[in-house]
Structure formats: C-alpha cells, structure tokens
Design a protein around this motif. Structure first.
Motif, PDB file in Angstrom:
ATOM      1  N   THR A  20       0.591  -1.558  -0.475  1.00  0.00           N
ATOM      2  CA  THR A  20      -0.374  -0.196  -0.335  1.00  0.00           C
ATOM      3  C   THR A  20       1.005   1.540  -0.258  1.00  0.00           C
ATOM      4  O   THR A  20       2.324   1.410   0.563  1.00  0.00           O
ATOM      5  N   HIS A  21       0.079   2.165  -0.587  1.00  0.00           N
ATOM      6  CA  HIS A  21       1.084   3.694  -0.139  1.00  0.00           C
ATOM      7  C   HIS A  21       1.328   4.028   1.111  1.00  0.00           C
ATOM      8  O   HIS A  21       2.505   4.727   0.995  1.00  0.00           O
ATOM      9  N   ALA A  22       0.181   3.570   1.732  1.00  0.00           N
ATOM     10  CA  ALA A  22       1.278   4.261   3.371  1.00  0.00           C
ATOM     11  C   ALA A  22       2.373   3.161   4.088  1.00  0.00           C
ATOM     12  O   ALA A  22       2.542   3.962   4.516  1.00  0.00           O
ATOM     13  N   ARG A  23       2.000   2.438   3.590  1.00  0.00           N
ATOM     14  CA  ARG A  23       3.203   1.272   4.357  1.00  0.00           C
ATOM     15  C   ARG A  23       4.727   1.421   3.320  1.00  0.00           C
ATOM     16  O   ARG A  23       6.006   1.860   4.097  1.00  0.00           O
ATOM     17  N   ALA A  24       4.679   2.366   2.169  1.00  0.00           N
ATOM     18  CA  ALA A  24       5.443   2.433   1.636  1.00  0.00           C
ATOM     19  C   ALA A  24       6.301   3.716   2.271  1.00  0.00           C
ATOM     20  O   ALA A  24       6.841   4.494   2.313  1.00  0.00           O
ATOM     21  N   ILE A  25       5.241   4.888   1.631  1.00  0.00           N
ATOM     22  CA  ILE A  25       5.345   6.448   3.231  1.00  0.00           C
ATOM     23  C   ILE A  25       5.890   6.159   4.445  1.00  0.00           C
ATOM     24  O   ILE A  25       6.894   6.901   4.913  1.00  0.00           O
ATOM     25  N   GLY A  26       5.422   5.168   5.363  1.00  0.00           N
ATOM     26  CA  GLY A  26       5.744   4.525   6.440  1.00  0.00           C
ATOM     27  C   GLY A  26       7.701   4.472   6.645  1.00  0.00           C
ATOM     28  O   GLY A  26       8.253   4.502   7.271  1.00  0.00           O
ATOM     29  N   ALA A  27       7.498   3.372   5.510  1.00  0.00           N
ATOM     30  CA  ALA A  27       8.951   2.770   5.161  1.00  0.00           C
ATOM     31  C   ALA A  27       9.812   3.533   5.010  1.00  0.00           C
ATOM     32  O   ALA A  27      10.899   4.391   5.538  1.00  0.00           O
ATOM     33  N   LEU A  28       9.256   4.977   3.963  1.00  0.00           N
ATOM     34  CA  LEU A  28      10.519   5.959   3.280  1.00  0.00           C
ATOM     35  C   LEU A  28      10.543   7.024   4.971  1.00  0.00           C
ATOM     36  O   LEU A  28      11.763   7.055   5.360  1.00  0.00           O
ATOM     37  N   GLY A  29       9.816   7.105   5.714  1.00  0.00           N
ATOM     38  CA  GLY A  29      10.210   7.777   6.776  1.00  0.00           C
ATOM     39  C   GLY A  29      11.133   7.720   7.763  1.00  0.00           C
ATOM     40  O   GLY A  29      11.265   8.080   8.529  1.00  0.00           O
TER      41      GLY A  29
END
Length: 139
Positions: A20-29
């Motif tokens: 998901t997009h949310a998981r990707a953003i969390g990982a990027l953070g």
C-alpha cells in the motif's frame, strides 16, 4: 496494487515494493531518519514522485495505541458480565470450578462491529478453548 520505491544514496540504489501507499510512506519516513538521499515512489497509473527528505512526505494518520482490553470501560463491563453470568462457557458448559479459564467474548467481533465493543448484549462467557476456536467470522 503494488507501490514501488527506489532509494538513492550516493552511488547506491535500493529497490523495494510495498502493498500500500501508506506502508511505503511509513517505510520512507524510517529510511530518511537514518539516511540522506532521495526516494522515488512509483504508483500504478501515476507519475513518479521524488522525495528529498522526510519533511516532504505526506502526513499520515497516527493510529491510537490504546489497548482496548486495558481501558477502564472494558474492565468494568467485563467484570459486570462475569458477575451476572452463571460462570459457565456458553458453548461447552465448562466452568472455572472444573479448571476452565473463562473469557468474555464479543458475539459479533470487534474487528467487524467496533460500534458494539462495549455493548453488554454483544458479550458472552466462553472458556479459553471455545473462545480461541471461534474466529471473527463466527457469531
């Protein structure tokens, strides 16, 4: 949907995929916490987005970390149900006198009916074995 990410730091390139997009953003953070570089996020049907730091990432909703089963409201309701029950499992009839560990079960599961979480009419006494055997699809 698969979200692809390319992480670039100096001459290193790392590629990862997320569900998901949310998981990707969390990982990027988390990646930006320890690394300097750029991250390129690829979503199907959209133009790639380049992020140069954590400050550029979209804000995400923070989930509450309160454990429902430790709240005062749940503990008081649980005690009330136990005190007004006959002390037996609703399914098999086992009792604590015979060594059964009794649980308070949501008849309609909290995962599917969160609005019924503190509704006394949605609760029943089950022994540990029956409660574990019951899934969130049973009611």
């Amino acid at each position: 949907m698969t979200v692809r990410v390319t992480l670039k730091e100096d001459s290193k390139h790392i590629r990862r995929e997320y569900k998901t997009h949310a998981r990707a953003i969390g990982a990027l953070g988390r990646w930006f916490n320890n690394n300097k570089g750029i991250a390129i996020l690829y979503q199907p049907g959209q133009e790639p987005v380049v992020y140069k730091g954590k400050h550029e990432l979209p804000a995400q909703k923070v989930k509450s970390r309160t454990n429902f089963y430790r709240t005062k409201a749940w503990r008081e309701l649980r005690l009330s149900v136990l005190l007004t029950s006959d002390g037996r499992c609703k399914i098999c009839g086992s009792s604590s006198e015979k060594g059964a560990m009794l649980h308070i079960d949501h008849i309609k599961p909290r995962s599917l009916y969160p609005e019924l979480a503190l509704e006394k009419s949605n609760l029943q006494v089950l022994c540990e074995d029956c409660n574990i055997a019951k899934s969130n699809k049973d009611s």
